[in-house]
Design a protein around this motif. Sequence first.
Motif, PDB file in Angstrom:
ATOM      1  N   ARG A  45     -34.936 -11.506  35.825  1.00 16.88           N
ATOM      2  CA  ARG A  45     -34.095 -12.983  36.702  1.00 16.88           C
ATOM      3  C   ARG A  45     -34.130 -13.101  38.238  1.00 16.88           C
TER       4      ARG A  45
ATOM      5  N   SER B  25     -32.421  -7.606  42.781  1.00 14.55           N
ATOM      6  CA  SER B  25     -33.618  -8.110  42.023  1.00 14.55           C
ATOM      7  C   SER B  25     -35.242  -7.997  42.421  1.00 14.55           C
TER       8      SER B  25
ATOM      9  N   GLU C 132     -32.320 -12.975  41.741  1.00 14.00           N
ATOM     10  CA  GLU C 132     -30.711 -13.095  41.870  1.00 14.00           C
ATOM     11  C   GLU C 132     -30.452 -12.482  42.515  1.00 14.00           C
ATOM     12  N   GLY C 133     -31.406 -12.130  43.751  1.00 18.58           N
ATOM     13  CA  GLY C 133     -31.480 -11.942  45.376  1.00 18.58           C
ATOM     14  C   GLY C 133     -32.357 -11.010  45.544  1.00 18.58           C
TER      15      GLY C 133
ATOM     16  N   GLY D 295     -37.728 -17.843  38.803  1.00 19.80           N
ATOM     17  CA  GLY D 295     -36.492 -18.733  39.345  1.00 19.80           C
ATOM     18  C   GLY D 295     -36.934 -19.798  39.549  1.00 19.80           C
TER      19      GLY D 295
END
Length: 203
Positions: A25, A31, A27-28, A51
């Motif tokens: 996933r 990732s 998450e900025g 995402g």
Amino acid sequence: MYKVFINEKKLSITNSLTNAEKNIRFEGLTSLEIAVDLLENTSTPEINIYGENPTEIWEEFSTMFKKIEAAGGIVKNKEEKILFIYRLGRWDLPKGKLEPNEKLDEAALREVEEETGLQELVLEKFVNTTFHIYKEKRDGKEVKILKGTHWFKMQYIGNEIPKPQIEEGITKVEWINAEEIREKVFPNTFNNIKLILEESLSI
């Protein structure tokens, strides 16, 4: 969806889980760094980053690399065969980097002409862009490159025999039919080449 190959292993950027071996996933930036590290340094064959906004994720991903643009051709002749080059032990499609201020379609035509010696080419349409990542040394430092290659369909209407651009490491240029592509080219080419051929030719 965005696809990029790292060490011939696929990284996808999508908005949902897929059947890739590993889903991460978004998450900025961390990732993305984890995904690249896994593909570069482990046996993980494929990763999907997911995402809500794949385009934004791709834009973030692109900031991690120096970007280079190239263009090439998927060239058919009157017999519906496809033009391939053989370079450094692998089959490939003719392609190369853009020159300053050069348009994509002009670069594609120029590269096909230079690498195969054929000139009577008719540009048909843009197909898609493939991406891969590689490393090179610049001023003693290792630089990661994100290379996007823009592919165009072309028709060859002449009768000349193609000639390999030896100075670019090309040793053969051949017209290959769809059946032979599966048997001869696919076992010994790059995943990006398989991808663009499957998209453009439905083979």
